[in-house]
Design an enzyme around this catalytic site. Sequence first.
Site, PDB file in Angstrom:
ATOM      1  N   GLN A   1       0.824  -1.208   0.000  1.00 59.28           N
ATOM      2  CA  GLN A   1       0.000   0.000   0.000  1.00 59.28           C
ATOM      3  C   GLN A   1       0.865   1.268   0.000  1.00 59.28           C
ATOM      4  OE1 GLN A   1      -3.230   0.217  -0.332  1.00 59.28           O
ATOM      5  NE2 GLN A   1      -3.611   2.346   0.193  1.00 59.28           N
TER       6      GLN A   1
ATOM      7  N   GLU B   1      -3.170   6.394   2.863  1.00 57.00           N
ATOM      8  CA  GLU B   1      -2.765   7.535   2.054  1.00 57.00           C
ATOM      9  C   GLU B   1      -1.437   8.175   2.444  1.00 57.00           C
ATOM     10  OE1 GLU B   1      -6.982   9.259   0.797  1.00 57.00           O
ATOM     11  OE2 GLU B   1      -6.837   8.789   2.894  1.00 57.00           O
TER      12      GLU B   1
HETATM   13 MO1  MOS Z   1      -9.278   8.389  -0.142  1.00 55.45          MO
HETATM   14  S1  MOS Z   1      -8.554   9.699  -1.535  1.00 55.45           S
HETATM   15  O1  MOS Z   1      -9.869   9.415   1.100  1.00 55.45           O
HETATM   16  O2  MOS Z   1     -10.565   7.667  -0.990  1.00 55.45           O
END
Ligand code: MOS
Length: 703
Positions: free
Chosen positions: A594, A660
Amino acid sequence: MSPEPAPGAVGASRPRIEGPLKVTGAARYAADVPLPDLAHGWMVTATTSRGRVRDVDASTALAMPGVLGVLDHRNAPRLDQGAGNYFGPDGSLQLLQHEVIPYAGWPVALVVAETPEQARAAAAALRVTCDAEPHDLDLGLEHPAARPASTAFGPEADTGDLDAELAASAVVVEERYRTPEESHCAVEPHAATVWWDSGDLYAVDSNQGAFSVSEVLAALWSIDRERVHVRSEHVGGGFGGKGACGPPVILGSLASRRFGRPVRIVMTRAQVFETTSSRPPTDQLLTIGADADGRLRAVRHRAAYALSPLAEYIEACTEQTKVLYAAPAIRTQLVAVPLDVLPPASMRGPGATPGSFALESAIDEVAERLDLDPVELRLRNQPAVGPVSGLPFSTRRLVACLREGARRFGWAARDRRPRSRREGALLIGSGVATTSFGAGVFPSTASITAETDGTFTVSVGASDIGTGARTALTAVAADSLGVGTEKIRIRIGDSDLGAAWGAGGSRGTTSWSFAITEAAKKLRENPGDPAGPVTATVDTTTMIDFRPGGERQTFSAVFAEVAVDPATGEVRVRRLLGLFAVGRVINPLLARSQVVGGMVMGLSMALHEESVRDARTGRLVNGDFAGYHIASHADVPDVEADFVPDYEPQDPSGFNGLGEIGTAGTAAAIANAVWHATGTRHRVLPVRLDRVLEPGRAAVREP
Ligand code: MOS
């Protein structure tokens, strides 16, 4: 730091459970479900950036082979205009409901036919005439329409006396940074197969959260949420672009209602570019004052992003500025500029990713001005508590990431002068950036059934968009129940499984895991009748404290080495190393995958990605994979990623998100490395070849 958890399934590397289904082609995606009597829809989109549909002439199209009909704003079933998203009503859901064209790419008609080829041919024969109106796509901090962004994610920072601290600073860096509009580019285009049966709406859809899509569809059709059944068992990536209720499922629901047959709509790649959401462009101004010894005195971060008037959205570029550095004065100002653009949505580390490019570039510029090592500058400005919130960090292993990263990268041997290293004709440079990304948990439901054969069926409305969520949650369930993973059968990707947060905001796994561990606890406390299956269901809504006692954040340090060819402007990333603090890691194999994927996205942002619009028409000129380059294999070096030991005390299992954080810091690390190689700052992304060759184009100083 961390209670040492008992060894179990969590912490062990395991490949994806559904891997064999995917590599053999047995996994069915939204456009793969076989259905009798299936019809196919083809979208027709507006080519003007603002205006009105005057006429849709379907006479030729309707006479073509296999065509069942054409829907437009005059004959489509009506939807509830109040339906919306997290922030309120969302006009981007109101497809074929009115003649107004809010952006180029807006669907103006849907052709429905027996086969996709027939629908496509008829769509090409449709004659749509529009009245164009002047459009505005020109983002800037000083745009007259700029207005304060929503503070739904938290108030702006305004601590200390900014002017006094800047006046007292030995150096002040004030620079402007821009990032372009970008497209999500998930490998699977948006698609849905939709049908109605006895007043219930059914959809197999490609999305990041089946439950929230079912809620939006229920609102659009003014029917009970229980009458909407959305499945998304396998999803070929989302990156934020499938977080909302997408055009195919809405248009499919209209068409299948109108024609009384199941309807499938698969968007083309070009339609995905022009009709689904994008990351908005940003224009950011950083003002940082520091003492001669590198102590920051003041940080001001102003950021503007493009917003569609159709729906509220926050590109939270200034979030990290409230978290990363200690300074007596910190001020953030985030403004939204309503423009005639594609409605923006979260994309690959929303806010933090463009925000980090600006903040971490500016910090690097402070280090340059002070002739100080950029790692050392960061180490000197670590806050003991949240520099704006004043709250303690529940865990903050940023320094560990920075030190371990520097050690592995061999940072100590670096000569910090720019243009100090060459290999033949190539200029070599290295750069670093740190980031934070908020973590937390949202309400979810989970059910666990203890079957009579000793196995457990775990049901949670989770979404696996390719990250390995199924596999991670299986491990969490196994450990919570005190059994091996082979005893666990997991069901996800179905709105009938109950309310659940989607795969987004780096909060999917924490939210679903919390519900699973609570359901397991309930089951163990009430084992019930051993002769029959026993089910425990938990909804975590009332268990979550949304005013926690500390800042809950994940952290990273990313190091990059680049080689720049001064003759061609080509920038090659030769090394990329990321160290991450994300709480306890559930599955090191999938977690690494990831964050490596995230770093590749950051590389792609730094060097390649840019949606280019024709200023005259407002239309995308590179809305396909021939014109919009995302990093592919040849662009990507060996990427090294690892995790520092960490444990999140606010989570019952010590977890934080890692969806992320991999993306967020990478672009700044690469841009800083390009400066180190060439001596030229790149304050506009992407660092294109032409900007490397003509450095004047890299720096933006004037509005
Ligand atoms: Mo993620 S860009 O918060 O789906």
